[in-house]
Structures are given as structure tokens and as C-alpha cells.
Scaffold this active site. Structure first.
Site, PDB file in Angstrom:
ATOM      1  N   TYR A  87       0.834  -1.203   0.000  1.00  0.00           N
ATOM      2  CA  TYR A  87       0.000   0.000   0.000  1.00  0.00           C
ATOM      3  C   TYR A  87       0.872   1.258   0.000  1.00  0.00           C
ATOM      4  O   TYR A  87       1.012   1.949   1.013  1.00  0.00           O
ATOM      5  CB  TYR A  87      -0.899  -0.018   1.245  1.00  0.00           C
ATOM      6  CG  TYR A  87      -1.960   1.064   1.317  1.00  0.00           C
ATOM      7  CD1 TYR A  87      -2.111   1.846   2.463  1.00  0.00           C
ATOM      8  CD2 TYR A  87      -2.861   1.280   0.271  1.00  0.00           C
ATOM      9  CE1 TYR A  87      -3.100   2.829   2.554  1.00  0.00           C
ATOM     10  CE2 TYR A  87      -3.855   2.253   0.352  1.00  0.00           C
ATOM     11  CZ  TYR A  87      -3.965   3.024   1.499  1.00  0.00           C
ATOM     12  OH  TYR A  87      -4.950   3.986   1.589  1.00  0.00           O
ATOM     13  N   ARG A  92      -1.148   8.155  -3.816  1.00  0.00           N
ATOM     14  CA  ARG A  92      -2.067   7.170  -3.222  1.00  0.00           C
ATOM     15  C   ARG A  92      -3.384   7.822  -2.771  1.00  0.00           C
ATOM     16  O   ARG A  92      -3.414   8.988  -2.386  1.00  0.00           O
ATOM     17  CB  ARG A  92      -1.393   6.510  -2.020  1.00  0.00           C
ATOM     18  CG  ARG A  92      -2.090   5.279  -1.473  1.00  0.00           C
ATOM     19  CD  ARG A  92      -1.298   4.666  -0.339  1.00  0.00           C
ATOM     20  NE  ARG A  92      -1.401   5.480   0.859  1.00  0.00           N
ATOM     21  CZ  ARG A  92      -0.645   5.304   1.930  1.00  0.00           C
ATOM     22  NH1 ARG A  92       0.330   4.400   1.939  1.00  0.00           N
ATOM     23  NH2 ARG A  92      -0.819   6.067   3.005  1.00  0.00           N
ATOM     24  N   SER A  99      -5.789   9.147   3.360  1.00  0.00           N
ATOM     25  CA  SER A  99      -4.694   8.168   3.297  1.00  0.00           C
ATOM     26  C   SER A  99      -3.681   8.508   2.220  1.00  0.00           C
ATOM     27  O   SER A  99      -3.042   7.615   1.666  1.00  0.00           O
ATOM     28  CB  SER A  99      -5.267   6.766   3.068  1.00  0.00           C
ATOM     29  OG  SER A  99      -5.984   6.345   4.217  1.00  0.00           O
TER      30      SER A  99
HETATM   31 MG   LIG Z   1      -8.872   4.291   3.479  1.00  0.00          MG
END
Ligand SMILES: [Mg+2]
Ligand SMILES: O=[N+]([O-])c1ccc(O[C@@H]2O[C@H](CO)[C@@H](O[C@@H]3O[C@H](CO)[C@@H](O[C@@H]4O[C@H](CO)[C@@H](O)[C@H](O)[C@H]4O)[C@H](O)[C@H]3O)[C@H](O)[C@H]2O)cc1
Length: 362
Positions: A87, A92, A99
Site C-alpha cells: 500500500y 495514493r 490516506s
Molecule cells: Mg482508506
């Protein structure tokens, strides 16, 4: 033709318990005064979750985790697997703020991402006898299906696809079993989205060379949907795929006709309570949620390998501080629990709520 896949990675394997979440839960329980709730909380420390590698600085810890799993496998004589989340794509979380990650495309982010993948691969390579199951990049490709109208997502499309294919190839070479994130029933399950989603995932499968260890897709990561809902949540109105099993049963045949024999894992970590939000699009620290059904291979669905807990309940979805750089307005809506810390940080009040509302009860 359907290439022979490597099979369900969970069959015959113990799932290794990450100490990272266990220690978060133990210290959370220590803060709890109600003895009954405290006892319930301590049970959560025994439930396996996925470890999120959300910053490159965390990658060295994977070495200690694999070494620990190797020791467990040796002492128990039982095959053991480690669950991780990859991740860290550049730009992102392109349709949100909560996030946003450490790498920016404009700042060499794709090269930095490939180096992040190389570091993960080099670590896993040191432990050839430990099985690894990896969820690949929550939200990213799902955003490519529904949010190309968002400039940051349109701008990230090439990097997301190149980065994903790079990760798939590198980890496939090591026999890492992979499930690409596929949003959830309330995201890609909508009639307008489901076929474009199937087309995209099949394209990625082909672009990556039909990797033997790309087992399929992960659904409901960090969301709250039931695997099998007793009745449709009113928020699902208009979507026949009102729970994860309907979504999976609908998209699986579409993927197969596009040449991708995908199987699934489904996050149920925060799915214990339904009908908790006025709109299905609410995703941030949704009030009233509870820990959901426990991880199991007894899934009741031919397409589902394992019910899992991917998002570790108690780790925040995003800050509710309106002044914060990563403040996303979705973390200020009516359903969002307030006084929330930054994404990934421990949210004690939310954890205690998940414990209290757990279904099945802890
Ligand atoms: Mg999230
Ligand atoms: O009936 N109709 O006629 C009709 C017409 C159009 C409709 O449009 C659909 O509406 C859906 C909402 O109902 C939208 O789904 C939401 O999309 C968001 C991203 O844009 C997701 O947010 C992510 O959530 C992640 C955690 O899951 C976070 O980690 C991440 O940070 C966060 O960004 C929500 O989950 C997801 O529920 C669809 O895109 C949209 O196409 C729907 C109905």
C-alpha cells in the site's frame, strides 16, 4: 484458456498472528475499565489481521515477521502463512485525502515505488519456505474505474497501472499469493461499474502475464459491508449487489469470461453491524460498526478462499481535524466518528465501540 492457478493459499496453513496489532489491542485493553468489555477486547488480540506496509520505512519489520513465522512453522510443524498489504503507490488514495501516501508522481514517486517493491521482494526472497499472502494496493484500481473524472486519479492512472503490474510480476516470481483490491459491493458492485471493473481487472491480469500466483481479488477492504446480509441495507437501494456475496457472485463470471479465473478474499473485520450509515458512500470511521465474523476458510461460497480481517479494527480511517493537511470531508459527515486521529493511528474510542458492537459477540 484459463491458466492453472496455484490454488487456495489458505488450505492446510495456519495464519500467523502479527504482534503489531496484538500489541495495539493489548495496550487498548489495558486502558479499558469495564471488566467485561476488557475481556472481550483481549480476545481480539488473538485474531489474525493483515500487516499494512503503508510506508517504505516499515519494510524491514517484514524480515522479523517472516523470521518469526519461520520459527513458528519449525516449532509447530504446521505450515504457516503471513498476511501483508502492499500500500504505497505514488499519489495514493487519489480520490480522497485521508490516506494520501509518502510518494508523489511529480517527485519521482513511481521509481520510489518500484524500489519499495524491490525491498519487499528482497526480504521475502530470504524466506522461501514461508508462504506470503498479499493484498495489492487498496482502492487504487477501483478509483481507476469510477474516479477518472478526479484530476489526481486521471493523472495517476499510468503510474497506478505500471506500479501494480511491476508489483504483480516481482511478487509472482517469488510465489507470493496475491489478491488485488477490488473495492466493494457499494463501489464497483453498482450496475454502471461492475462490467468496467471486470474489464479492467482482467486487463491487468493479462498485462502482468497471467501470473500463476495472482489468485484473485480482495473485496470490502476497510469497508463495512456484510458478506451475506439478512436483508438489503436501505443505503444499498438501486444496487442488486447489496452485499459482498452478491457482488462476488456477479463479477466472478464476468472475470472468467474475460480470461481471469479470479477467486476472492473478503474483509469482514468491521462488518458486524449493518444499516449504520445514511449513504453507502460513507467510509470514514463509520459510527455503530462492530467487529464482524471471524477469519475462516469455511466461506460457504465457491469463489471465496477465506474470510479475513484486512483493515485492523481500531486503526483509524482518517483524521476528523478539519485543519489537518489530510483532512477529508468524508471524515466529517454525520456517520463519521469525531475526535479521530490520522489514518492508521490508534483510535481508542472507535476500538471500544467495535468491541461492544461485535457480531458474532466476542
Ligand atoms: Mg482508506
Ligand atoms: O443509483 N444510482 O443511480 C447510482 C449512480 C451512481 C452511483 O455512483 C457510485 O456511488 C458509490 C457510493 O454509493 C461510489 O462508491 C464509493 O466510492 C468512493 C470513492 O469515490 C469510495 O471511497 C473510498 O472508500 C475506501 C474504503 O472503502 C477508502 O479507503 C478510500 O479512501 C475512499 O476513497 C467508497 O468506499 C465507495 O462506496 C461509487 O464510486 C460511485 O460510482 C451510485 C448509484
Amino acid at each position: 484458456t484459463v491458466s492453472p492457478d496455484a490454488g487456495n493459499p489458505y488450505t492446510g496453513y495456519d495464519v500467523w498472528l502479527t504482534p503489531y496489532y496484538a500489541s495495539e489491542v493489548s495496550s487498548a485493553a489495558a486502558q479499558m475499565t469495564d471488566s467485561a468489555q476488557k475481556a472481550k477486547a483481549l480476545k481480539v488480540a488473538q485474531i489474525p489481521t493483515f500487516t499494512w506496509f503503508d510506508v517504505v520505512a516499515k519494510v524491514p519489520i517484514l524480515d522479523t515477521y517472516l523470521a518469526s513465522a519461520k520459527a513458528q512453522q519449525a516449532s509447530t510443524g504446521r505450515k504457516t502463512l503471513v498476511q501483508i498489504v502492499v500500500y504505497d503507490l505514488p499519489d495514493r488514495d487519489c480520490a480522497a485525502k485521508a490516506s494520501n501516501g509518502e510518494f508523489a508522481i511529480a517527485d519521482g514517486g513511481l521509481a520510489k515505488y518500484k524500489n519499495y517493491i524491490d525491498q519487499i521482494a528482497a526480504t521475502i526472497k530470504k524466506y522461501p519456505d514461508i508462504r506470503v499472502v498479499a493484498v495489492i494496493e487498496p482502492d487504487s484500481l477501483a478509483n481507476m474505474v469510477t474516479n477518472m473524472n478526479v484530476p489526481k486519479c486521471a493523472g495517476a492512472a499510468a503510474a497506478y497501472k505500471e506500479g501494480t503490474v511491476y508489483a504483480l510480476k516481482a511478487l509472482n516470481a517469488l510465489g507470493v499469493y496475491m489478491y488485488i483490491d477490488a473495492g466493494h459491493a457499494g463501489w464497483l458492485g453498482w450496475p454502471a461499474n461492475i462490467q468496467p471493473a471486470a474489464t479492467l481487472y482482467a486487463q491487468i491480469y493479462n498485462d502482468a502475464g497471467k501470473p500463476k500466483y495472482l489468485r484473485g481479488l480482495a473485496s470490502n477492504v476497510s469497508n463495512y459491508n456484510a458478506l451475506v446480509a439478512a436483508s438489503p441495507d436501505p443505503a444499498t437501494q438501486g444496487n442488486a449487489n447489496y452485499d459482498e456475496s452478491h457482488y462476488i457472485n456477479a463479477i466472478a463470471p464476468m472475470l472468467r469470461s474475460a480470461g481471469f479465473p479470479a477467486f476472492f478474499i473478503v474483509d469482514q473485520g468491521r462488518s458486524g453491524v449493518q444499516n449504520i450509515r445514511p449513504e453507502w458512500g460513507h467510509w470514514c470511521n463509520v459510527k455503530g460498526a462492530g467487529f464482524g465474523q471471524r477469519p475462516t476458510g469455511n466461506t460457504g461460497n465457491q469463489y471465496i478462499d477465506q474470510i479475513v480481517w484486512i483493515k485492523p479494527g481500531g486503526e483509524c480511517d482518517g483524521t476528523s481535524n478539519t485543519q489537518a493537511v489530510r483532512y477529508d470531508s468524508m471524515c466529517g459527515v454525520s456517520s463519521a466518528h469525531q475526535n479521530a486521529p490520522e489514518a492508521g493511528q490508534w483510535f481508542q474510542a472507535y476500538f471500544e465501540m467495535l468491541v461492544k458492537n461485535a457480531s458474532p459477540a466476542l
